[in-house]
Design an enzyme around this catalytic site. Structure first.
Site, short mmCIF file in Angstrom:
data_model
loop_
_atom_site.label_atom_id
_atom_site.label_comp_id
_atom_site.label_asym_id
_atom_site.label_seq_id
_atom_site.Cartn_x
_atom_site.Cartn_y
_atom_site.Cartn_z
N ARG A 1 -15.71 8.02 0.47
CA ARG A 1 -15.32 6.81 -0.26
C ARG A 1 -16.16 5.62 0.18
O ARG A 1 -16.26 4.61 -0.52
CB ARG A 1 -13.83 6.51 -0.03
CG ARG A 1 -12.90 7.48 -0.75
CD ARG A 1 -11.45 7.21 -0.43
NE ARG A 1 -11.18 7.32 0.99
CZ ARG A 1 -10.03 6.98 1.57
NH1 ARG A 1 -9.05 6.48 0.84
NH2 ARG A 1 -9.84 7.12 2.87
N ASP B 1 0.82 -1.21 0.00
CA ASP B 1 0.00 0.00 0.00
C ASP B 1 0.86 1.27 0.00
O ASP B 1 1.88 1.34 0.70
CB ASP B 1 -0.85 -0.05 1.28
CG ASP B 1 -1.82 1.08 1.38
OD1 ASP B 1 -2.68 1.18 0.50
OD2 ASP B 1 -1.71 1.87 2.34
N GLU C 1 0.86 -0.33 -5.16
CA GLU C 1 -0.24 0.64 -5.18
C GLU C 1 0.40 2.02 -5.16
O GLU C 1 0.75 2.55 -4.12
CB GLU C 1 -1.17 0.43 -3.98
CG GLU C 1 -2.49 1.18 -4.13
CD GLU C 1 -2.61 2.43 -3.26
OE1 GLU C 1 -3.51 3.22 -3.54
OE2 GLU C 1 -1.81 2.63 -2.33
C1 GLC Z 1 -3.99 3.49 -0.02
C2 GLC Z 1 -5.36 2.89 0.16
C3 GLC Z 1 -6.30 3.96 0.66
C4 GLC Z 1 -5.77 4.50 1.96
C5 GLC Z 1 -4.33 4.96 1.81
C6 GLC Z 1 -3.70 5.21 3.13
O1 GLC Z 1 -3.97 4.47 -0.98
O2 GLC Z 1 -5.81 2.37 -1.06
O3 GLC Z 1 -7.59 3.45 0.84
O4 GLC Z 1 -6.56 5.57 2.39
O5 GLC Z 1 -3.53 3.99 1.20
O6 GLC Z 1 -3.52 3.98 3.80
#
Ligand code: GLC
Length: 654
Positions: A520, A284, A326
């Site tokens: 969201r 993440d 991500e």
């Molecule tokens: C990533 C997740 C998101 C979250 C962020 C902080 O972007 O997809 O949902 O808010 O990380 O953890």
């Protein structure tokens, strides 16, 4: 690579390994460690080489790798071996994913296990279970504020439940993806609690500052991720009497990777989940891993080095496990998360294709594929052994992350165009059937992102309310059109739960104070299983979407040209409403496929003869592999109905 300095260090480290470890037969481990050691040492040295405890930290790292190697079970080892032998396995067109919140989809892990058959009915064979680790009871950023990286949230179930899901999926040849939130922890995590209690060792796990001097310097160049709900990048912690860096929400403390102890903890955690049976680990917020004053603290070179080091370490112990990056960042930056100057991925094998996602939404709003055509062409090429995760919706907002220059080339003014898109999807624009909401509006920059479910953004909700069969039909077509691109573009399509039955915005989050200020949650629904049953009712919206996707998935799996071997050729056309590309069969045993998509609400035409003359598409009688139909041609012109797509085989014998 063999190199004396690193290998003499390796000798010393192996001599000093804990006796507990040394008593085991580790010759396979040593072999793989030896193969990766030069890289591991160079990277670790680059990041932490000036520290007095460098060698001790390296020893700890190697011990972590060895311990997880010993703990890896026979079945997973066997899988590692098979994937090594068949190293392109994840580039195959056979994979189709879905991301879901376990509670919203099925209550808990046990419920989820009983719904796996539903996923299989649709054709899903890669499951991303969104965060299910222990997190605070109140606001937890949808589980992305983790308070214990090794324990499940008891509402989701137990570790045994998760192992049982993992085993069940493996039996069904389905892949399990789990999150590891590498950038931050919840302020309730033990590390944060101990930091707060004054333990210096744990304060060093985070970025803690006595006064505003350094935070203010950082703030000069750092953007804000959640400007409305969590402005700024630092939070004052009363107990600790210090400022702590909190890039996301104020309760998410950023981890300090300039401390090797943090890096080693995270390796330990990733391997722990690999050994629980995760086939893929979603890392993440990887763009944020390194913080440097004077920068945006995103996409820093060291963030890439950390990912390379994570990959090299993981390859020693769990080499069959893949990483997803991500990194929702600018188009030119995204592809770097595969690793630069390489053939095979040296950071993450898979990355979210956020650019394609945003461009597809642009084409929906404008009925025009100009920016889409330009934007995908300016995406850098990806490496050979790496692949995109192509998606339309996910649990996050839609950021309009395409390039300003591309917007200009498409004939729009960037600021006005972005404003139009937000207005369009939030229903502010007159002709728009969309029902989204603006997310993270930034009063200082004028930026905004968009929340809302696929069905609500695409106009299905408003058409249903207006009882407008034509509007419903067009919305269903747009849903299928978008999916037809992610299924055929090259990469792994990742569906989002609920979209397969046209789930609308879910406003229940407003009743929960821990969620109410984060829209969201509009698109993180609780699945209505009665509605899902309607997929069997002929003519229902649910049936039209579900069956449309089911067919698309089945056909995708049967078309080798849809495997991802850099075998896509984007084709120019002078019709701005069309997005067309060729997928060539890398094995030359099946069809080459011409993908034709029409983003307009009117029929559009494509001159096939022109493509033939350019040597791009040979055809006899044209046949759509998805519907099985043969669209009629008029003077070599293909007419594509509003929001339709074709996957046309070029095999003359049809
Ligand atoms: C990533 C997740 C998101 C979250 C962020 C902080 O972007 O997809 O949902 O808010 O990380 O953890």
């Amino acid at each position: 690579m063999y190199e004396q300095v690193s290998h003499s260090l390796l000798n010393r480290l192996l001599d000093n390994l804990d006796a507990d470890i040394r008593k085991h037969d580790l010759h396979h481990f040593y072999l793989r460690l030896g193969a990766n050691f030069y890289a591991i040492h160079s990277l670790f040295h680059h990041l932490y080489g000036t520290r007095a405890d460098f060698e001790r930290q390296m020893l700890r790292l190697i011990e972590v790798l060895a311990r997880h190697d010993l703990a890896r079970n026979a079945e997973l080892r066997q899988l590692d071996r098979e994937r090594e032998d068949n190293h392109n396995w994840f580039l195959s067109q056979e994979w189709v994913g879905m991301a879901l919140y376990c509670d919203g989809f099925a209550g808990n892990l046990k419920g989820l296990e009983s719904r796996v058959a539903y996923l299989q009915e649709l054709g899903i064979n890669l499951l991303h279970i969104m965060p299910i680790l222990k997190c605070p009871r109140g606001a937890s950023d949808g589980g992305y504020a983790v308070s214990d990286f090794r324990a499940l949230d008891e509402r989701a179930g137990t570790l045994d439940d998760l192992r049982s899901v993992a085993t069940d999926l493996r039996k069904r040849n389905m892949l399990l993806t789990l999150d590891v939130v590498v950038n931050h922890t919840s302020n309730e995590h033990e590390w944060a609690t101990r930091a707060r209690a004054g333990e210096k060792q744990y304060q060093d796990y985070f970025y803690c500052f006595e006064n505003r001097d350094i935070p203010d310097m950082f703030e000069e160049t750092m953007p804000e991720v959640f400007p409305e709900t969590s402005p700024g990048n630092f939070t004052w912690d009363e107990d600790m009497g210090k400022w702590v860096m909190t890039v996301f929400n104020s309760y998410q403390w950023d981890l300090n990777y300039s401390n090797p102890a943090v890096f080693i903890e995270i390796v330990d955690i990733i391997l722990f989940w690999a050994n629980q049976g995760a086939d893929i680990v979603r890392l993440d917020a990887v763009a944020f891993l390194w913080k440097k004053i004077g920068t945006t603290c995103q996409n820093e070179r060291e963030a890439h080095l950390i990912l390379q080091l994570l990959k090299d370490c993981c390859q020693v112990t769990a080499r069959g496990v893949l990483f997803i990056a991500e990194a929702i960042v600018a188009p030119v930056e995204i592809a770097k998360y595969f690793g630069e100057d390489a053939v095979i991925a040296k950071e993450c094998e898979i990355a979210y294709n956020a650019t394609l996602m945003a461009l597809l939404w642009d084409a929906i709003a404008t009925h025009n594929a100009s920016l889409l055509n330009i934007g995908v062409r300016s995406l850098p090429n990806k490496l050979d052994r790496a692949t995109w995760l192509n998606y339309i919706r996910c649990h996050d907002d839609i950021g309009l992350g395409f390039d300003d220059n591309d917007i200009r080339l498409a004939g729009y003014e960037p600021l006005a165009h972005r404003r139009f898109l937000v207005d369009y999807f939030t229903g502010e624009y007159d002709d728009s059937p969309a029902r989204g909401q603006p997310f993270a509006r930034n009063a200082k920059t004028g930026d905004a992102r968009i929340s809302g479910s696929l069905a609500s953004l695409i106009g299905l909700g408003s058409a249903l309310d207006e009882d407008d069969p034509e509007g419903i039909e067009m919305a269903v077509r747009r849903i299928l059109l978008l999916h037809s691109v992610i299924m055929s573009y090259g990469g792994i399509p990742l569906l989002y739960y609920g979209d397969e039955i046209g789930t609308l915005n879910d406003c229940n989050y407003l009743d929960d104070p821990a969620k109410a200020n984060d829209n969201r949650w509009l698109h993180r629904p609780r699945i209505d299983w009665d509605k899902a049953e309607l997929r069997y009712q002929h003519g229902s919206v649910e049936q039209r979407i579900f069956e449309g996707l089911q067919r698309m998935i089945a056909v995708r799996k049967s078309i080798p040209a849809f495997a991802d071997f850099n075998n896509r050729e984007l084709l120019d056309t002078d019709n701005p409403h069309l997005f067309i590309f060729m997928r060539n069969d890398p094995f030359q045993t099946g069809d080459n496929v011409l993908v034709v998509t029409n983003f307009d609400n009117a029929p559009q035409s494509l001159d096939l003869n022109d493509l033939r003359n350019r040597g791009r598409f040979a055809y006899g009688q044209v046949r759509d592999l998805c519907s099985g139909e043969s669209p009629t041609l008029y003077h070599d012109t293909l007419v594509i109905p509003p929001y339709r797509f074709y996957w046309l085989s070029d095999r003359p014998s049809y």
